[in-house]
Design an enzyme around this catalytic site. Structure first.
Site, mmCIF file in Angstrom:
data_model
loop_
_atom_site.group_PDB
_atom_site.id
_atom_site.type_symbol
_atom_site.label_atom_id
_atom_site.label_comp_id
_atom_site.label_asym_id
_atom_site.label_seq_id
_atom_site.Cartn_x
_atom_site.Cartn_y
_atom_site.Cartn_z
ATOM 1 N N ASP A 14 -8.496 -3.400 -1.313
ATOM 2 C CA ASP A 14 -9.541 -2.688 -1.691
ATOM 3 C C ASP A 14 -9.133 -1.342 -2.291
ATOM 4 O OD1 ASP A 14 -8.648 -2.377 1.113
ATOM 5 O OD2 ASP A 14 -9.518 -0.532 0.964
ATOM 6 N N LYS B 197 -11.385 -9.284 5.389
ATOM 7 C CA LYS B 197 -11.836 -7.911 5.583
ATOM 8 C C LYS B 197 -12.534 -7.545 4.147
ATOM 9 C CE LYS B 197 -11.097 -3.475 7.217
ATOM 10 N NZ LYS B 197 -10.041 -2.833 6.873
ATOM 11 N N TYR C 253 0.585 -1.107 0.026
ATOM 12 C CA TYR C 253 0.083 0.026 -0.074
ATOM 13 C C TYR C 253 1.013 1.440 -0.122
ATOM 14 C CZ TYR C 253 -3.010 3.788 1.515
ATOM 15 O OH TYR C 253 -3.722 4.854 1.677
HETATM 16 C C1 B12 Z 1 -10.886 6.963 -4.213
HETATM 17 C C2 B12 Z 1 -10.871 7.737 -2.812
HETATM 18 C C3 B12 Z 1 -9.518 7.299 -2.006
HETATM 19 C C4 B12 Z 1 -8.377 6.764 -2.470
HETATM 20 C C5 B12 Z 1 -7.600 7.838 -3.365
HETATM 21 C C6 B12 Z 1 -6.749 7.277 -4.522
HETATM 22 C C7 B12 Z 1 -6.183 8.358 -5.349
HETATM 23 N N1 B12 Z 1 -5.050 7.967 -5.778
HETATM 24 O O1 B12 Z 1 -6.747 9.156 -5.410
HETATM 25 C C8 B12 Z 1 -7.695 6.451 -1.147
HETATM 26 C C9 B12 Z 1 -8.164 4.940 -0.795
HETATM 27 C C10 B12 Z 1 -6.112 6.341 -1.220
HETATM 28 C C11 B12 Z 1 -8.206 7.374 -0.280
HETATM 29 C C12 B12 Z 1 -7.810 7.552 0.755
HETATM 30 C C13 B12 Z 1 -8.347 8.417 1.868
HETATM 31 N N2 B12 Z 1 -9.565 9.160 1.690
HETATM 32 CO CO1 B12 Z 1 -10.583 8.952 0.128
HETATM 33 N N3 B12 Z 1 -11.693 8.757 -1.051
HETATM 34 C C14 B12 Z 1 -12.036 8.274 -2.352
HETATM 35 C C15 B12 Z 1 -13.207 8.216 -3.093
HETATM 36 C C16 B12 Z 1 -13.813 6.819 -2.707
HETATM 37 C C17 B12 Z 1 -13.397 8.558 -4.277
HETATM 38 C C18 B12 Z 1 -12.771 10.072 -4.684
HETATM 39 C C19 B12 Z 1 -12.569 10.060 -6.235
HETATM 40 O O2 B12 Z 1 -11.734 9.500 -6.972
HETATM 41 N N4 B12 Z 1 -13.471 10.604 -6.935
HETATM 42 C C20 B12 Z 1 -13.514 10.598 -8.388
HETATM 43 C C21 B12 Z 1 -13.149 11.843 -9.019
HETATM 44 C C22 B12 Z 1 -12.956 11.668 -10.414
HETATM 45 O O3 B12 Z 1 -13.812 12.982 -8.545
HETATM 46 P P1 B12 Z 1 -13.301 14.418 -7.858
HETATM 47 O O4 B12 Z 1 -12.189 13.964 -7.043
HETATM 48 O O5 B12 Z 1 -14.396 14.985 -7.362
HETATM 49 O O6 B12 Z 1 -12.719 15.275 -9.192
HETATM 50 C C23 B12 Z 1 -13.587 15.878 -10.247
HETATM 51 C C24 B12 Z 1 -13.832 17.121 -9.891
HETATM 52 O O7 B12 Z 1 -14.090 17.499 -8.543
HETATM 53 C C25 B12 Z 1 -12.981 17.870 -10.475
HETATM 54 N N5 B12 Z 1 -11.685 18.217 -9.907
HETATM 55 C C26 B12 Z 1 -11.150 17.502 -8.716
HETATM 56 N N6 B12 Z 1 -9.689 17.873 -8.781
HETATM 57 C C27 B12 Z 1 -9.610 18.952 -9.624
HETATM 58 C C28 B12 Z 1 -8.537 19.890 -9.836
HETATM 59 C C29 B12 Z 1 -8.767 20.945 -11.002
HETATM 60 C C30 B12 Z 1 -7.564 21.768 -11.162
HETATM 61 C C31 B12 Z 1 -9.747 20.552 -11.605
HETATM 62 C C32 B12 Z 1 -9.841 21.933 -12.812
HETATM 63 C C33 B12 Z 1 -10.863 19.967 -11.348
HETATM 64 C C34 B12 Z 1 -10.922 19.022 -10.307
HETATM 65 O O8 B12 Z 1 -12.773 17.382 -11.557
HETATM 66 C C35 B12 Z 1 -12.599 15.681 -11.318
HETATM 67 C C36 B12 Z 1 -13.523 15.254 -12.580
HETATM 68 O O9 B12 Z 1 -14.733 15.717 -12.941
HETATM 69 C C37 B12 Z 1 -14.191 9.336 -2.062
HETATM 70 C C38 B12 Z 1 -15.434 9.086 -1.601
HETATM 71 C C39 B12 Z 1 -16.351 9.296 -2.952
HETATM 72 N N7 B12 Z 1 -17.060 8.463 -3.344
HETATM 73 O O10 B12 Z 1 -16.181 10.688 -3.322
HETATM 74 C C40 B12 Z 1 -13.234 9.454 -0.692
HETATM 75 C C41 B12 Z 1 -13.069 10.692 0.139
HETATM 76 C C42 B12 Z 1 -12.685 11.876 -0.743
HETATM 77 N N8 B12 Z 1 -11.758 10.062 0.961
HETATM 78 C C43 B12 Z 1 -12.004 10.706 2.122
HETATM 79 C C44 B12 Z 1 -11.149 10.470 3.108
HETATM 80 C C45 B12 Z 1 -11.117 11.104 4.705
HETATM 81 C C46 B12 Z 1 -9.901 9.776 2.861
HETATM 82 C C47 B12 Z 1 -8.684 9.724 3.961
HETATM 83 C C48 B12 Z 1 -8.055 10.827 4.630
HETATM 84 C C49 B12 Z 1 -9.176 8.493 4.949
HETATM 85 C C50 B12 Z 1 -8.227 8.324 5.939
HETATM 86 N N9 B12 Z 1 -7.945 9.291 7.052
HETATM 87 O O11 B12 Z 1 -7.365 7.357 6.095
HETATM 88 C C51 B12 Z 1 -7.619 8.777 3.230
HETATM 89 C C52 B12 Z 1 -6.319 9.290 2.897
HETATM 90 C C53 B12 Z 1 -6.303 10.212 1.900
HETATM 91 C C54 B12 Z 1 -5.551 11.420 2.080
HETATM 92 N N10 B12 Z 1 -4.228 11.582 2.529
HETATM 93 O O12 B12 Z 1 -5.654 12.416 1.571
HETATM 94 C C55 B12 Z 1 -13.099 11.550 2.431
HETATM 95 C C56 B12 Z 1 -12.985 13.045 2.444
HETATM 96 C C57 B12 Z 1 -13.964 13.813 3.428
HETATM 97 C C58 B12 Z 1 -14.030 15.081 3.270
HETATM 98 N N11 B12 Z 1 -15.131 15.740 2.605
HETATM 99 O O13 B12 Z 1 -13.183 15.885 4.149
HETATM 100 C C59 B12 Z 1 -13.927 11.216 1.309
HETATM 101 C C60 B12 Z 1 -15.092 11.887 0.785
HETATM 102 C C61 B12 Z 1 -14.810 9.769 1.855
HETATM 103 C C62 B12 Z 1 -15.345 9.809 3.259
HETATM 104 N N12 B12 Z 1 -16.596 10.355 3.170
HETATM 105 O O14 B12 Z 1 -14.990 9.990 4.058
HETATM 106 N N13 B12 Z 1 -9.487 7.946 -0.916
HETATM 107 C C1 LIG Z 2 -3.041 -0.629 4.551
HETATM 108 C C2 LIG Z 2 -3.441 0.909 4.399
HETATM 109 N N1 LIG Z 2 -2.584 1.607 5.086
HETATM 110 C C3 LIG Z 2 -2.951 2.953 5.306
HETATM 111 C C4 LIG Z 2 -4.335 3.482 4.856
HETATM 112 C C5 LIG Z 2 -4.621 4.895 5.049
HETATM 113 O O1 LIG Z 2 -4.079 5.643 4.497
HETATM 114 P P1 LIG Z 2 -2.801 6.750 5.055
HETATM 115 O O2 LIG Z 2 -1.659 6.253 4.503
HETATM 116 O O3 LIG Z 2 -3.115 8.042 4.428
HETATM 117 O O4 LIG Z 2 -2.679 6.735 6.551
HETATM 118 C C6 LIG Z 2 -5.144 2.548 4.332
HETATM 119 C C7 LIG Z 2 -6.434 2.906 3.390
HETATM 120 O O5 LIG Z 2 -7.387 2.855 3.928
HETATM 121 C C8 LIG Z 2 -4.705 1.180 3.990
HETATM 122 O O6 LIG Z 2 -5.536 0.343 3.225
#
Ligand code: B12
Ligand SMILES: Cc1ncc(COP(=O)(O)O)c(C=O)c1O
Ligand code: B12
Ligand SMILES: Cc1ncc(COP(=O)(O)O)c(C=O)c1O
Lengths: 540, 274, 540, 274
Positions: A319, A391, A284
């Site tokens: 996941d 899990k 991860y």
């Molecule tokens: C995928 C995801 C992850 C992935 C991210 C993988 C990655 N490489 O990006 C993983 C599993 C790693 C992850 C981890 C975490 N996540 Co997350 N994640 C999501 C999830 C499920 C989807 C986000 C996504 O990919 N959307 C799809 C994209 C295409 O949409 P988008 O970002 O909105 O982008 C569009 C527009 O907004 C816009 N846009 C976005 N950015 C930009 C920039 C520019 C310049 C422009 C023009 C447009 C633009 O254009 C895009 C296309 O239309 C959401 C929940 C959800 N269903 O929304 C939670 C979510 C965003 N995650 C959240 C959280 C809290 C986390 C964690 C912090 C949890 C934790 N404490 O461990 C961690 C750590 C991540 C971190 N340090 O930031 C929260 C945020 C809550 C909040 N509102 O504050 C959410 C909403 C889930 C929740 N309800 O708790 N996550």
């Molecule tokens: C194995 C593992 N470590 C850590 C995290 C949490 O992310 P962070 O590295 O931001 O603490 C996840 C995400 O849910 C995870 O699956």
């Protein structure tokens, strides 16, 4: 706690145990083949891990020996001490010899004092040799051994408490997250979740903690979207849940993250504070946090050995692949990662009951037959790892602001979990796409789980995928693709490291000589000594 | 599932305990909604606007949320429902404060009696059986609610009024017209009339109840009018005066509450007045 | 429309047809026994119906012959005319002879004029005899026959439109209610529902209409919790849905209620305005509206004959039992009622494809295994009536103000419908316990159906209840209890009438000589004539 | 599922057609929420209050609903969540009017270009390739959104900016610190900087964006500063000024919208200014 007693599936009244025959006809030869390939892929990585150490492994060793606290700026004494040692003599021989040499020499009364003195430059380290080395090694072993015994004691304490309060009466175990950023808000929320039926509470970490090369100190109230993992926060939450366990007559488990740059230290703190499960994945950090691959594998092995010793169940992170890759196209990468995580886990001494291998309900709900495809994937995992708790992670990627639809999807996720005998069910939140979970989201989500479990939990009994049906064919296909992928990895010049470098997993390219924390990786010199590693290795 | 247990209600006469996290609780008077942090004020809303989906519609949804006191408000979901309607889900922070000292609650201002106690009170106080007439009036045919109060079978584990030896129950059933009800009440010289109203579309329950209470006022001299009680899941219990009845019961009512009220109104209070 | 073409199950791609073997092992001897008992119970009731007429049957005859409109107070001319005839000569010979005798005599140019004249007392009726009677009868038959031919034409029109626009491409057909009280709000809501996937629209009636002994006139905007069933409202809504059918390339069906005191008239209006389905139950009015049993059975038989002729699918009301009785304890009363409804329907000339026999998902969700018990009940109905479309009703009684939970329950209801091959699915609303459905409730509900159908519709293939499992045992138990109950009814002195009187169904006691509309029941005198009855009877 | 299609948005510059039922539609300026009848004003809400379940709590819920402008309000569900919290579902009528003429919507005020057109405009207008730097800043690691805009793969069927021959994309990925971002922008002489912020708890997205825009203002002379664009699902598009950026994009943004804006800002507008 015995492995059997803690295998969530054992107590199942309604899951696969009552089914009439295995739901999938998997060819045992193919399954064996998959495991052999995983071993081939994994073994060179274990060797790599054995040949290196990292700043965090060494700091974990100091912590195990009892070093606690931080300087007034908040930098932990473990970091300060390690940096001093590294500055004076390098890390390739480990911290143990220089540090305990200094203590034996009388440079300070204990580790804390030593760290403080080193910080102000009033102690200098050397690499002891001969008798000095032997004496330092013995002292180190004694200190670290005491720490390990504290971890052992916490494990026994857990077993006692489980005996007293009892395990959940059903599977899957219900796993819930709290994520306010403030440990004092987290505690009542966790207790309330437990009251409503949560068996496991995970405190989500603040964003960014995984990239910190130190473990913050003390009780914290200012995380973003999660609460810092600190020893004190661990202690506070474990105490709160001990209260709940007593109130509810059911031992409520606590989870955190042994992940990121401080994985070994956090694993150690988890053992010391009697956490029960830890997120801990072999890749991860590499894929999702751009942490250097070697750093990760070295830290991984140490942290898993600690978890094995502490009786902690690990949760792997498959996941996460499905949040960036498509859950149908990339289904086999989940299986491959599970096989690798299994290999690395067992090599590190973890027992089957400790393998919370991850997978998730992330297929686009608009895909026709999406639910049955989920069942196929979930069954495949269930039958490939029959003794692991597994899990099961809820939909996140395809959740939207339509919270009603989200609540329904979560219900079908719960159903899939029940129908396929998953061991640990991470409860989905209707607000997934909106906010970190509210108190009421959690309450509603648990109500969802309770309904599905009570009303339809027994459906596993009536679920018999047609032998040539969509589900059976899909599972076979994913298994075949997994074997292809493992074969391709084995065929890489430098095996897994190359495969990671060229984007095989989660579409991320992570070369072995790049990534965060690389400067904390040190190849072992002859004469490297680390009592923690020795003691942990001896046990496995 | 969400039925408030009658007894816990009566004993909760004050705002509950919310203090700084982890500290001993102290009663709070001023509260905000709670999402995941004390004081965050977060709420969820959904509604439809009769306009096409698009940025303007999302702006309109935000405007409504702001007028309702949400700031910031997030339109987290917007979906066209055909060309002329759009559905929204909005999350956000409201800035209103809830002042628990300014809430008027219809607390039970009479003791909750067991069937035995109620029977005894009637026997001693009235020196005859109490006669109660029940009905669903107007076009309402939802009898389950009134039956829950009247039939022996009862509700929530409590026996209904038919079980009370000193209460005579005349249950007229569904879709009884107001004149029919008045006539029946006169015929059996009812002490109390219990009316159920479940259908609320276009305020049917309010209109029907007003019609009923007016008819009784018309048909009886003020001091001989039977006690009028109305009940149903969507009534507001503080509306008795506006409806012209003596008491309103809402969702989750149990038979003992009603029996106790009747004893209170017909025995205790009248005796006190006399 | 041929019966086969309109059997929703025929087109199923994902339901029982693909299953490996019948899901329940029902003993065919027991099943035959149940049908024999139902016939025994039903036959005396048919004889009773043959020996009586009612005001509504006679008014329906007048309406069939073309009498429309109402006086300035809103009393339909059909009622005014009938009352005059009854006042003059009684009803025991039927209205046909006195009315057409008057027309033949030249008392008025047509039925409408005759009614108006009768209302002001300028016409008096007599019972014609001899040649006069023969002439009157012939004239009556001609008028009524023309009406029946209009109904036949509407049926052919429906068949043409179905051929042009097509039937739904899947089962179950999606059935949605609108209930604003205002036909002009109902129409756009219905069209929007169709756009989102509704195959059938039901316009719920205003409270209280069933107790009106006349059919209101014209377009109406002031119903409570439903819209009045009037000929004009039928016409408006059918036209709106014809538009939708064209827009969507799928024939959208319309449903209303042939129920209450005017059942025969409403059935007739439905035939004349090309409604496609009608709520029509043999005992609903008796049990839930306290309508006199004899009145109901007489009206029933006539209205079913009209439905048979008009090609209308009936929906029976077994779901209603479960709103007052417990869905587990009273499950067998549903089965018994279905068997009786089947008997009465077939006797009246309805074909299998017209039998939308009702049942409902009303088990308390807090009952353990509630979902599997629902599956057992739904499968039992499915297998007892393999060729009937079956109308599957959503949870209502155990819905609460928790709309999130409600949305989930509705999802599981949808799933049960798909897994057991139901033909018509009445879509549940999350606001069931709160308000009559909002536009958005319907939209969300259809989204729920679409998800479940697409994601899990095929699960029927993998659903194989264990032969000795909970589901199989439960289905057998309900069937056995049904046979017991039918046996007990047969053993009553006066069969079904006695059973109804002593509270056998829905816990309601309804003696044969009580209840609303009794004064509208008339035993036939020798010489009774009713061309509608004769023509309908001839056909069957 | 609910992503508004970009084009329909731009053409919907007015409130949609809602007239008397069944009659030809005419544009409406003043609207109310719609439950099942035009003008009924009905909405749904849910929230938690930090107090014990009971009549007082239900009264508190009603009070909040009333302060939000609901009257009548019905508490249709109340559930204790432990001793100190209660969850409510409330339905009711709001009396606020939505005035569609008073809505400020950030409409696209520039033409939507195809990749071909955008390339042509850059080639002609800038006479060199346009350099764009992208990143998730702060501790945010959600790269899917920015990748959807930048990567060839793109979003919603549209290719990302990497696909544009005349745009050079430097995607720094996740968890980039502000100083790092500024340094990179300077190093590659970025014309535009695209920043994504997904985590919003405690307004992280707002704080991080402000820090970022301030740093760029500090590091560059005003006329040489790259165009600053921020995006993420929870941004309010009208907040550009408050955030110190040139444009904000919210949920459902597509790459072509961003490319078109960049052409507009860097080519069209600058040319106009010169
Ligand atoms: C995928 C995801 C992850 C992935 C991210 C993988 C990655 N490489 O990006 C993983 C599993 C790693 C992850 C981890 C975490 N996540 Co997350 N994640 C999501 C999830 C499920 C989807 C986000 C996504 O990919 N959307 C799809 C994209 C295409 O949409 P988008 O970002 O909105 O982008 C569009 C527009 O907004 C816009 N846009 C976005 N950015 C930009 C920039 C520019 C310049 C422009 C023009 C447009 C633009 O254009 C895009 C296309 O239309 C959401 C929940 C959800 N269903 O929304 C939670 C979510 C965003 N995650 C959240 C959280 C809290 C986390 C964690 C912090 C949890 C934790 N404490 O461990 C961690 C750590 C991540 C971190 N340090 O930031 C929260 C945020 C809550 C909040 N509102 O504050 C959410 C909403 C889930 C929740 N309800 O708790 N996550
Ligand atoms: C194995 C593992 N470590 C850590 C995290 C949490 O992310 P962070 O590295 O931001 O603490 C996840 C995400 O849910 C995870 O699956
Ligand atoms: C069962 C039911 C029916 C049954 C009724 C059977 C019967 N004999 O009662 C049947 C199937 C016949 C039926 C029909 C209709 N129903 Co209905 N029905 C329901 C349902 C599912 C449950 C109601 C119920 O029994 N609740 C259980 C009882 C115990 O609760 P209660 O009534 O609230 O009673 C408690 C308290 O309120 C109080 N109480 C109630 N009355 C009284 C009186 C006194 C004096 C006192 C002290 C206390 C008291 O004490 C009781 C115990 O705590 C509800 C939906 C729901 N889940 O709530 C819809 C519902 C009530 N029905 C509704 C409608 C519209 C109808 C129809 C009009 C639809 C139609 N047009 O065909 C028809 C016609 C009925 C009519 N003419 O009135 C709507 C009403 C909408 C509204 N708010 O206006 C509802 C809410 C469904 C919906 N969302 O559309 N229905
Ligand atoms: C067969 C039947 N008729 C009629 C109705 C409607 O009730 P009412 O008699 O009030 O029109 C129902 C209830 O849904 C029903 O099932």
């Amino acid at each position: 706690m015995t492995p059997a007693g803690s295998d969530p599936r054992r107590r199942s009244g309604t899951t696969s145990t009552r089914a009439r025959r295995p739901k999938l006809d998997l060819d045992p030869v193919t399954v064996r083949r998959a495991r052999t390939l995983a071993r081939k892929v994994g073994r060179p990585i274990v060797r790599l891990a054995e040949q290196h150490t990292t700043v965090s492994v060494e700091r974990a060793t100091l912590r195990m020996a009892g070093l606690v606290g931080a300087d007034p700026e908040g930098t932990p004494w473990a970091n300060r001490l390690l940096d001093s040692v590294r500055g004076d003599v390098g890390l390739e021989h480990g911290v143990a010899l220089p540090v305990w040499d200094a203590l034996v020499r009388g440079a300070a009364g204990d580790l804390g004092e030593l760290a403080q003195k080193a910080a102000v430059g009033s102690v200098r380290f050397r690499l002891p040799e001969g008798r000095d080395a032997t004496r330092a090694a013995a002292a180190a072993k004694k200190s670290v051994g005491a720490g390990l015994r504290r971890i052992d004691a916490r494990r026994r304490e857990r077993e006692r408490l489980i005996k007293r309060h009892g395990d959940p009466s059903q599977t899957p175990w219900i796993y819930l997250i709290v994520a306010t950023g403030d440990i004092y808000e987290d505690m009542p929320q966790a207790q309330q979740a437990a009251r409503e039926g949560a068996d496991v509470i995970a405190v989500i970490r603040s964003t960014g903690q995984s990239l910190l090369d130190f473990v913050p100190e003390g009780a914290t109230r200012e995380g973003y979207a999660g609460t810092y993992a600190t020893q004190e926060n661990f202690r506070l939450m474990r105490a709160a849940l001990d209260e709940s366990s007593k109130e509810l007559g059911r031992y409520v488990r606590l989870t955190n993250y042994a992940s990121g740059l401080c994985m070994p230290e956090i694993a150690t703190l988890a053992g010391l504070e009697r956490l029960d499960m830890m997120l801990n994945d072999s890749m991860y950090g590499i894929l999702f946090r751009d942490i250097n691959p070697v750093r990760t594998f070295v830290d991984q092995r140490f942290s898993r050995q600690v978890h094995a010793r502490a009786g902690i169940i690990i949760n792997t992170g498959e996941d996460n692949y499905l949040t960036t890759a498509d859950a149908v196209e990339a289904a086999h990468t989940v299986t491959v990662s599970q096989l690798l995580n299994e290999y690395f886990a067992k090599e590190a001494g973890l027992a089957d009951w400790q393998l919370g291998l991850g997978h998730a309900f992330e297929i686009d709900p608009d895909v026709p037959e999406s639910f049955r495809l989920e069942l196929a994937h979930a069954l495949l995992a269930r039958q490939l790892f029959p003794k692991a708790p597994l899990k099961w992670m809820p939909p996140t990627r395809h959740m939207t602001g339509d919270v009603f639809r989200g609540y329904l999807l979560d219900g079908f996720f719960n159903l899939a979990g029940m129908m396929t005998g998953q061991g640990i069910l991470l409860v989905g939140m209707m607000t997934e796409a909106v906010v970190t979970p509210w108190l009421s989201d959690r309450d509603l989500a648990l109500q969802n789980v309770r309904y599905v479990r009570s009303a339809a939990g027994g459906l596993a009994e009536d679920f018999q995928p047609a032998p040539d049906g969509l589900i059976a064919r899909r599972a076979q296909q994913v298994l075949a693709e997994s074997i292809d992928l493992l074969t391709r990895i084995v065929e890489h010049d430098d095996g897994l490291l190359d495969a990671i470098a060229d984007g095989t997993f989660g579409l991320m390219r992570r070369p072995a000589d790049k990534g965060r924390g690389l400067d904390g990786v040190v190849p072992l010199a002859p004469g490297y000594a680390n009592p923690a590693r020795e003691l942990l290795e001896a046990r496995t | 599932m969400s039925t408030p247990a009658a007894d816990t209600i009566a004993t909760t006469g004050q705002a509950d305990l919310v203090g700084p996290p982890g500290e001993p609780a102290t009663p709070a008077r001023i509260l905000r909604p709670y999402g995941d942090t004390t004081g965050d004020g977060m709420v969820q809303m959904s509604f439809t606007l009769p306009m096409a989906h698009g940025k303007l519609a999302e702006g309109a949804a935000l405007q409504l949320a702001q007028k309702m006191g949400m700031d910031p408000a997030m339109v987290v979901h917007a979906k066209a429902m055909g060309p002329g309607y759009c559905f929204f889900v909005v999350y956000g922070r409201v800035h209103h404060l809830v002042d628990t000292s300014a809430i008027t609650v219809v607390e039970r201002d009479y003791p909750l009696l067991s069937p035995k106690e109620a029977n005894l009170a009637v026997r001693k106080g009235l020196r005859r059986r109490m006669t109660v007439v029940g009905a669903c009036i107007g076009s309402d045919a939802h009898t389950v609610g009134i039956d829950a109060i009247l039939n022996i079978k009862g509700f929530a584990g409590e026996k209904g009024l038919e079980y009370y030896r000193e209460i005579r129950v005349v249950n007229l059933g569904a879709q009884v017209s107001v004149p029919q009800l008045v006539a029946s009440a006169q015929e059996v010289t009812a002490d109390a009339v219990l009316v159920s109203q479940v259908v609320t579309q276009r305020d049917a329950h309010v209109l029907n109840t007003r019609e009923m209470s007016a008819a009784f006022r018309e048909a009886y001299p003020a001091d001989r009018r039977p006690v009028l009680v109305v009940g149903g899941p969507r009534f507001d219990e503080s509306m008795a005066d506006q409806l012209g009845v003596d008491r309103v019961f809402a969702r989750g009512t149990t038979p003992a509450e009603v029996a106790s009220f009747l004893v209170h109104a017909l025995v205790t209070r009248r005796k006190a007045a006399a």
